[in-house]
Write an enzyme that holds these catalytic residues in place. Structure first.
Site, short mmCIF file in Angstrom:
data_model
loop_
_atom_site.label_atom_id
_atom_site.label_comp_id
_atom_site.label_asym_id
_atom_site.label_seq_id
_atom_site.Cartn_x
_atom_site.Cartn_y
_atom_site.Cartn_z
N THR A 9 0.82 -1.22 0.00
CA THR A 9 0.00 0.00 0.00
C THR A 9 0.85 1.26 0.00
O THR A 9 0.48 2.27 -0.61
CB THR A 9 -0.95 -0.01 1.21
OG1 THR A 9 -1.87 -1.09 1.08
CG2 THR A 9 -1.73 1.29 1.32
N THR A 85 1.05 -4.34 4.28
CA THR A 85 0.78 -4.69 5.68
C THR A 85 0.03 -6.01 5.85
O THR A 85 0.00 -6.55 6.96
CB THR A 85 -0.03 -3.58 6.37
OG1 THR A 85 -1.30 -3.42 5.69
CG2 THR A 85 0.72 -2.25 6.34
N ASP A 86 -0.58 -6.54 4.79
CA ASP A 86 -1.36 -7.77 4.93
C ASP A 86 -0.53 -8.91 5.50
O ASP A 86 -1.02 -9.72 6.29
CB ASP A 86 -1.97 -8.18 3.59
CG ASP A 86 -3.16 -7.33 3.20
OD1 ASP A 86 -3.72 -6.65 4.07
OD2 ASP A 86 -3.52 -7.34 2.01
#
Length: 327
Positions: A9, A85-86
């Site tokens: 992201t 960040t996942d």
């Protein structure tokens, strides 16, 4: 120092022929967009991957560590990794298990795309670079820096799907904070264990299954027959499962290493408090490995890398116990 980009992201914005945002900003572009970064460090940026966090794999982790080692061996004071960040709580722990240099390896990212109003990526990157060049960050392995806080890679979790302060450390709390680009640690460095060293080839397949209300054990039986090389059980509470799962778990242990840890989000398994069928006594009796305070996804990372690094089951289980006991 080096900034190595994996995508995520933090590197996302509108892309032609795409609905929504996707990774496209290089690591160099991310660095160039941060005011005051050049006052903290002389940064050399490189894009190693351009993927969303959910699409990263163990091969990408190993490639990143190899690149980071080369940068440090060439004189970099520290390394910052930018990524999605996942999977950040998993990759950061994998980096920590593999990292064998005293220089800091710091992971950060963003919860808002670079094109969004109030994008948090630049502030996170500035703080991460400040940590990576700080003398107090040495000998701490991999650290995660997010929203002005410094976390241990072994304990950090993503605790919210969208909040800019999504990351937490439920068992230990943050290791410190960053204010005005100055890192302040509240704890000294801990002991560093020998790194794991994957042997090459494809990583082993390790399944993760959660004990659930009314679970009959059919899912466990299917996993045991599916060719996996390891299994992680996210047990209820302090190490409990429906009684019907004890038999399939005992069978799985005869085929592969099986790890148990709690699904609650924090805490450890008990050993001898409860005695009902399916209690923690049963799990330990049939030979499940204790995942300590590791979250289930982190226990899977450790078991995967231990199996990948050791030639036999006994060696892999020994390395798992060593690292799990340190968390």
């Amino acid at each position: 120092m080096g900034v190595l980009g994996l995508g995520g992201t933090i590197a996302m914005g509108p892309v032609a022929d795409h609905e929504g945002v996707a990774p496209h900003l290089t690591a160099a572009a991310l660095v160039a967009a941060v005011p005051g970064l050049d006052e903290i460090a002389d940064v050399a940026a490189e894009s190693v991957r351009m993927l969303p966090g959910a699409s990263l794999g163990f091969a990408d982790v190993v490639a990143l560590v190899e690149t980071a080692r080369a940068r440090v061996d060439a004189g970099a004071r520290g390394i910052v990794v930018t990524q999605g960040t996942d999977s950040l709580e998993e990759t950061a722990y994998a980096f920590d298990l593999l990292w064998d240099r005293p220089e800091p390896l710091v992971v950060t990212g963003a919860m808002r795309p670079a094109s969004a109003a109030g994008a948090d990526g630049p502030a996170n990157l500035l703080a991460a670079v400040a940590v990576a060049v700080a003398p107090d960050a040495r000998q701490r392995g991999c650290l995660v820096v997010f929203a002005g806080q410094i976390f241990s890679a072994s304990d950090v979790v993503k605790a919210h799907s969208t909040s800019p302060s999504a990351f937490r450390s439920p068992n230990t709390g943050p290791l410190g904070s960053v204010d005005e680009a100055v890192p302040r640690f509240t704890t000294p460095p801990g002991e560093r264990l020998p790194p794991l060293e994957p042997s090459g080839g494809e990583p082993p397949s390790v399944a993760l299954v959660t004990a659930l209300l009314g679970d009959s054990g059919r899912q466990l039986e299917a996993i045991a027959d599916a060719g996996f090389q390891g299994l992680v059980l996210a047990a209820m509470g302090a190490g409990h499962v429906p009684a019907l799962l004890v038999g399939p778990l005992a069978d799985a242990v005869t085929r592969m290493p099986v790890v148990a840890t709690t699904r609650t989000g924090s805490g450890r398994l008990l050993h001898e408090t409860y005695g009902f069928p399916g209690s923690e006594r049963d799990l330990h009796r049939i030979g499940l490995l204790d995942g300590g305070a590791l979250a289930p996804v982190k226990a899977r990372v450790l078991l995967t890398l231990a199996l990948w690094s050791e030639p036999d089951r006994a060696g892999a289980e020994s390395r798992f116990r060593l690292h799990a006991s340190a968390v």
